[in-house]
Write a protein that holds these residues in place. Structure first.
Motif, PDB file in Angstrom:
ATOM      1  N   CYS A 164       0.938  -1.193   0.053  1.00 44.26           N
ATOM      2  CA  CYS A 164      -0.077  -0.049   0.042  1.00 44.26           C
ATOM      3  C   CYS A 164       0.897   1.205   0.039  1.00 44.26           C
ATOM      4  O   CYS A 164       2.046   1.207   0.134  1.00 44.26           O
ATOM      5  N   ASP A 165       0.038   2.407  -0.257  1.00 40.78           N
ATOM      6  CA  ASP A 165       0.862   3.580  -0.243  1.00 40.78           C
ATOM      7  C   ASP A 165       1.752   3.950   1.071  1.00 40.78           C
ATOM      8  O   ASP A 165       2.897   4.755   1.155  1.00 40.78           O
ATOM      9  N   ASP A 166       0.803   3.701   2.050  1.00 42.83           N
ATOM     10  CA  ASP A 166       1.507   3.932   3.457  1.00 42.83           C
ATOM     11  C   ASP A 166       2.726   3.012   3.338  1.00 42.83           C
ATOM     12  O   ASP A 166       3.784   3.556   4.115  1.00 42.83           O
ATOM     13  N   CYS A 167       2.893   1.889   3.202  1.00 48.57           N
ATOM     14  CA  CYS A 167       4.000   1.164   3.369  1.00 48.57           C
ATOM     15  C   CYS A 167       4.913   1.489   2.423  1.00 48.57           C
ATOM     16  O   CYS A 167       6.299   1.272   2.722  1.00 48.57           O
ATOM     17  N   ARG A 168       4.980   2.216   1.389  1.00 47.83           N
ATOM     18  CA  ARG A 168       5.880   2.683   0.391  1.00 47.83           C
ATOM     19  C   ARG A 168       6.516   3.732   1.023  1.00 47.83           C
ATOM     20  O   ARG A 168       7.755   4.000   0.897  1.00 47.83           O
ATOM     21  N   ARG A 169       5.580   4.706   1.763  1.00 46.06           N
ATOM     22  CA  ARG A 169       6.112   5.793   2.632  1.00 46.06           C
ATOM     23  C   ARG A 169       6.860   5.206   3.828  1.00 46.06           C
ATOM     24  O   ARG A 169       8.167   5.712   3.918  1.00 46.06           O
ATOM     25  N   ARG A 170       6.821   4.287   4.319  1.00 44.42           N
ATOM     26  CA  ARG A 170       7.316   3.908   5.505  1.00 44.42           C
ATOM     27  C   ARG A 170       8.563   3.047   5.404  1.00 44.42           C
ATOM     28  O   ARG A 170       9.700   3.381   5.827  1.00 44.42           O
ATOM     29  N   PHE A 171       8.634   2.694   4.039  1.00 49.22           N
ATOM     30  CA  PHE A 171       9.965   1.945   3.320  1.00 49.22           C
ATOM     31  C   PHE A 171      11.000   3.021   3.454  1.00 49.22           C
ATOM     32  O   PHE A 171      12.099   2.949   3.849  1.00 49.22           O
ATOM     33  N   GLU A 172      10.638   4.228   3.206  1.00 43.76           N
ATOM     34  CA  GLU A 172      11.619   5.595   3.112  1.00 43.76           C
ATOM     35  C   GLU A 172      11.950   5.755   4.515  1.00 43.76           C
ATOM     36  O   GLU A 172      12.949   6.256   5.149  1.00 43.76           O
ATOM     37  N   THR A 173      10.639   6.104   5.324  1.00 41.27           N
ATOM     38  CA  THR A 173      11.043   6.919   6.521  1.00 41.27           C
ATOM     39  C   THR A 173      11.032   5.809   7.872  1.00 41.27           C
ATOM     40  O   THR A 173      11.904   6.380   8.698  1.00 41.27           O
TER      41      THR A 173
END
Length: 421
Positions: free
Chosen positions: A191-200
Motif C-alpha cells: 500500500c501507499d503507506d507502506c511505500r512511505r514507511r519504506f523510506e521513513t
RNA sequence: GUGGCCGUAGCUCAAGGGCAGAGCACCAGACUGUGGCUCUGGGGGUUGGGGGUUCAAAUCCCCUCGGCCACCCCA
C-alpha cells in the motif's frame, strides 16, 4: 453552552474520580514496593528535549506536539512523552551521583495533538517507571515485572506482553538493510503507506494492518535472526529473568517502537478490550537517550502505561471500582439558626466524621430528600422544639429509626453511632 | 492530517417543510417538622454555531465546531 473543554481533553467529574484515585493509589503502592521513588517533572519542557530525545523524524515531534513560544521567546512544549523529561532531570541534577541505578516512577498528564478516538485523547495520563544507570538485563526484567504486577494489582489478569529486541547500533543497520532488500522488489505490491514507511520508518512495514501487506510482512526477515551477539545475549538474559519471576510473554519480532531512542529490549502489552488503540503499556531499553540529550552515555529502561485505557479495561472487565463518597452524617435544620448546624458540623469534622450541612435554606422535606440522595448514613435534625429541650434527633436512614441525643454529648453520641454501623 | 456515522431540555429520545414534545431527572405542593412510593403543578431549549433556499426550516443545501468509530500513530 458554547464554551467547552478543548477537544480530546475531557473533564473527569466527581462521579469518576474515586476510580481514578483507587487506580493511582494502587499503582503508587506497587511502585513503592519495588523501591521506586516518585519524580515530578514540569508539564512543559524546552522543545529541544523532545526533538533530540524522542527523535525529530518521529510522528510525535513532526505533528503531535503542543508547542508554543513563551513571553521570553523560548520554545516550550507540553510534555509529549514521559521518558525524555525524566532523563533530562536525571542529567540536570546528576541523580546518578546518589548511586546507580536510579529507580523512579511518575503519574502525569501527556499531551499529543492527535485525532481523538476510542482510548486516545489529546491529554492523557501515564503511569511510568524507569531504571536509569543499569545496562543489565535484570533491570529490564525488573521494570517490566513492575508493569505486569501493577496491572494485576488493579484486579486484572496477567497482561498479554509481546517482547522483542530492536537491536543496537551494531546490528540494527544490518537488519534494516536486509529488510529493505526484501521489500525493494515488492514495493509494487504494498500500500501507499507502506511505500512511505519504506523510506521513513522501515520497521513499521512489519505492523501494517492491511491483510495482503501482513502476508508480505510475514515473509520478511526477522530482526531476531540479525541480532549481534551482545543483543542476543541481552534478550536471552531478560527472558531467563522473566521466566524465573513467572512473568509471561510471547516473543513477537513484529513489535515496533515509535520512538527513536529505543535499543535492544522492546515490549508492548495488548488488550482485546480497547478497539484499535489496544496498547495498555509499552516500553523498553533506551541506552542512547542520554547522549542524544547531550549527557554522558547512560543506559536506561522503562515503560509508560495509559491510565485512561486502564480505566476502560477495568470498566469492561467489570472490576468493581469505588463509588462516589457519601457523607456519614447530614445535618438538617428546622427553624434553627444555620450557624448552629455549621458550628456543629465543624466540630464533628475535627473528630474525623464526614458531615454535610444544608446550605440551601430549604424545607425539612427537601433536606431529607437531599440527605437520601447523597446516601448519608444518618441525619441529625436540629429542630427548635428539640433545642428547647436540650436535644437533637438522630435518624438512621436505612432503618428509619431515630432517637433523641443530648446536645451536651452530641459529638460523642453521633460519632459512636456512626462508627458502630 | 484522511475517511465514515452522528449532534433536539441535565440524561435517553420523538417531531423528516406548518404552534418544539415525551419519559426520566430537577423544583414546589399534597404531607403546615422527616427520605424512598404515589398524585398534582412548575421551571427549563438561540434544535451545537454561522450562512443560504422558502410565505414558513429542528426538518432541505453549504460552511464550521464538537462527539463516536476507523486510518495514520500511540498509552
Amino acid at each position: 453552552m458554547e464554551i467547552r473543554a478543548p477537544r480530546g481533553m475531557p473533564d473527569i467529574l466527581p462521579a469518576e474520580t474515586p476510580r481514578w484515585q483507587t487506580v493511582e493509589a494502587t499503582l503508587r503502592e506497587v511502585a513503592r514496593r519495588h523501591g521506586y521513588g516518585e519524580i515530578r517533572t514540569p508539564v512543559a519542557e524546552h522543545t529541544e528535549v523532545f526533538q533530540r530525545g524522542v527523535g525529530a523524524a518521529t510522528d510525535i515531534v513532526e505533528k503531535e506536539m503542543y508547542t508554543f513560544t513563551d513571553r521570553g521567546g523560548r520554545s516550550l512544549t507540553l510534555r509529549a512523552e514521559g521518558t525524555a523529561p525524566v532523563m533530562r532531570a536525571f542529567l540536570e541534577h546528576n541523580l546518578g551521583a546518589q548511586g546507580l541505578p536510579a529507580r523512579v516512577y511518575y503519574v502525569c498528564p501527556i499531551f499529543r495533538y492527535d485525532r481523538p478516538q476510542a482510548g486516545r485523547y489529546r491529554q492523557h495520563t501515564q503511569f511510568g517507571a524507569e531504571v536509569i544507570g543499569s545496562p543489565d538485563p535484570a533491570a529490564d526484567a525488573e521494570v517490566l515485572g513492575l508493569a505486569v504486577r501493577a496491572v494485576e494489582a488493579l484486579g486484572l489478569a496477567h497482561p498479554d506482553v509481546h517482547l522483542s529486541s530492536v537491536g543496537d547500533a551494531t546490528c540494527r543497520p544490518r537488519y534494516l538493510e536486509a529488510l529493505r532488500a526484501y521489500y525493494r522488489p515488492r514495493l509494487g505490491d504494498v500500500c501507499d503507506d507502506c511505500r512511505r514507511r519504506f523510506e521513513t520508518a522501515p520497521l513499521r512495514l512489519l505492523d501494517c494492518k492491511r491483510a495482503p501487506d501482513r502476508e508480505i510482512a510475514r515473509g520478511a526477515p526477522r530482526i531476531l535472526d540479525y541480532l549481534c551477539g551482545a543483543c542476543g545475549a541481552h534478550l536471552a538474559g531478560v527472558r531467563a529473568h522473566l521466566d524465573a519471576m513467572g512473568i509471561r510473554y510471547t516473543i513477537d519480532p513484529m513489535i515496533v517502537r515509535g520512538l527513536d531512542y529505543y535499543t535492544r529490549t522492546a515490549w508492548e502489552a495488548l488488550s482485546g478490550r480497547l478497539g484499535a488503540q489496544n496498547a495498555v503499556f509499552g516500553g523498553g531499553r533506551y541506552d542512547r537517550l542520554a547522549e542524544q540529550l547531550g549527557g554522558p552515555p547512560t543506559p536506561g529502561v522503562g515503560f509508560g502505561m495509559g491510565l485512561e485505557r486502564l480505566l476502560l479495561v477495568l470498566q469492561q472487565e467489570g472490576v468493581a471500582g469505588a463509588g462516589a463518597s457519601s457523607p456519614e452524617l447530614f445535618i438538617a435544620t428546622a427553624g434553627t439558626e444555620p450557624s448552629r448546624a455549621l458550628a456543629l458540623a465543624d466540630r464533628l469534622r475535627r473528630d474525623g466524621l464526614s458531615v454535610t450541612v444544608d446550605v440551601m435554606a430549604r424545607g425539612l422535606r427537601a433536606q431529607m430528600k437531599q440527605a437520601d440522595r447523597l446516601g448519608a448514613a444518618f441525619v441529625l435534625l436540629l429542630g427548635e422544639d428539640e433545642l428547647r429541650r436540650g436535644v437533637a434527633v438522630l435518624r438512621e436512614m436505612a432503618t428509619g429509626q431515630q432517637e433523641d441525643v443530648a446536645l451536651a454529648r452530641l459529638g460523642e453520641a453521633v460519632a459512636s453511632r456512626v462508627r458502630a454501623r
